[in-house]
Design an enzyme around this catalytic site. Sequence first.
Site, PDB file in Angstrom:
ATOM      1  N   GLY A 227       0.779  -1.227   0.000  1.00 32.08           N
ATOM      2  CA  GLY A 227       0.000   0.000   0.000  1.00 32.08           C
ATOM      3  C   GLY A 227       0.809   1.275   0.000  1.00 32.08           C
TER       4      GLY A 227
ATOM      5  N   SER B 179      40.390 -15.380 -26.194  1.00 30.94           N
ATOM      6  CA  SER B 179      39.975 -14.093 -25.590  1.00 30.94           C
ATOM      7  C   SER B 179      38.630 -13.647 -26.161  1.00 30.94           C
ATOM      8  CB  SER B 179      41.039 -13.018 -25.815  1.00 30.94           C
ATOM      9  OG  SER B 179      41.472 -12.941 -27.143  1.00 30.94           O
TER      10      SER B 179
END
Length: 641
Positions: free
Chosen positions: A42, A548
């Site tokens: 709420g 890589s």
Amino acid sequence: MTAQEPAYKVDALIAEDIDTYLALHQRKSMLRFITCGSVDDGKSTLIGRLLYDSKMIFEDQLAALESDSKRAGTQGQDIDFALLVDGLAAEREQGITIDVAYRFFATEKRKFIVADTPGHEQYTRNMVTGASTADLAVILIDARKGVLTQTRRHSYLAHLVGIRNIVLAVNKMDLVEYDRDTFDAIVADYREFATSIGIDDFTAIPLSGLRGDNIASVSDAMPWYDGPALIDHLETVDIDLTSEQDKPFRMAVQWVNRPNLDFRGFSGTIASGSVRPGDAIRVLPSGRTSAISRIVTMDGDLDHAVAGQSVTLVLADEVDCSRGDAIAAADAPPQVADQFEATLVWMAEQELQPGRAYWLKLGTQTVSATVQPPKYATDVNTMAELSVKTLGLNDIGVAEVYTDRGIVFEPYADNAELGGFILIDKATNATVGAGLLNFALRRSQNIHWQSVEIGREAHAAQKNQRPRLLWFTGLSGSGKSTIANMVEKRLHALGKHSFLLDGDNVRHGLNRDLGFTETDRIENIRRVGEVAKLMTDAGLIVLTAFISPFRAEREMVRKMLPEGEFVEIFVDTPLEVAEQRDVKGLYKKARAGELQNFTGIDSPYEPPEAPDIRIDTTKIEPDEAAERIVDHILGMAGTSK
């Protein structure tokens, strides 16, 4: 005022009243607070009710709100107060808060800026954003559900970022018949958790955002409650506005103000302390000293400025100072370091990649940083320290952070401006984490660069060559090692001093402890980059043959070297061609599921976007490729292929 009095006098009195009102309004203190907690507690309804009860809704807004509420099918009430805050279409459709919504309102005693933060775990990162500037947190709990995981997480985060004023708002009391025992049980449960994370005190208020109970005034529905209404508490809670002014002077330089040749000032917002003309200052990280000559603002010069004010400082001397530097009290400067322990809140779907380079932004400073494998992550339910290798979405952990150069900082507990940072992914430019610096590692203070007589230029001159790092990248089986070996043979024949670092060979020794996960691949490349840098410092031409696979790590190595010394060579071989070669049988194993995290199969390869040299192995033989590479790096050819 009678009807016979002249109109101009009435106007003057009205104007006088307005001026008086504005003057009083400007002198009111400002409270920044957030509402947080679990989903559907709420929060948006509570803020809407605060705006409504403080008369901060115009008539046209109220009419539109009533219309929207009817379309939304609000039951049992004329107005859905949450719609005042949930502004996004997606929020209204789903009935949830997604983004942080900021709202301003004021009462006779104080001005407020409130941030409605999302309750969903997916949007916890947005809650951290709202909490970072708040003085107080309203932790909402649904009286029917009690303390939930997200309640604990938000409480922990609020305390972590330095919020010391906590309101425990037990909401929806109307749905539990305003039962005191329910309220007391929730408060006791929360108190046990709060104590475990260092929250020594909080204010508990039972309320109903929907009905307005204990919001603007104390409700008759809960006669057993003898505390303040929420607005009363927000109006009177003590916010220590002087603490930052009592600390040593610090200001991060945001902009060098140079409108003409006769003026040079340094603009920024004072983070802590106060300053006067004549005060001795120190510019960091350089350490140069000077004194304040003038304090300049749009409204004229000041004889005194304090924390929170935006000013331009003019120094008595011509001191090198630019954006990212800090100006501080000369006798009490902040620290400068490049290695830290930090608490991290991970905010991205993709996990933290230890060893990968991220942008670290702390105030006006932006540096490249790597995060080491976390020491631990915190379980927000039990506060246990969990052993982890990385951090995922919404995880909170402690890790060491290394930056590529020293930065000006203070522990977050002492100075939020110089202790709080964000991490940004270099590839996507997305914010992936928020962090709090705890302290500098002692080794960052005790380890210094040793000055040597023979530098890299002397080593290179002795070998009569320019150091280079030839970085061969491509899929497994593309021919990287074959071509790199041929290049080194040609360099050796030409009398050049070189050394080849091959991916497989390095993993037999230096990197034998690393596997092939994304994290281990990143660390593999980092170590190789550091070794290659040392070799180029010795004047060598270094060749590396590694898959890589990630652009970020190749770029990390490039930045380790002087401009022009890193040569990225993309050995471009299509996956199907590399798989046909499969000299080592690796693709076959990967296809059979016997080899995990294999690049090209179940792990990605990110090809270079603009390599220095591209070799298409479907069109050129290895020996010709080697010849072209040697010609290129020795300056014998003007173009690369």
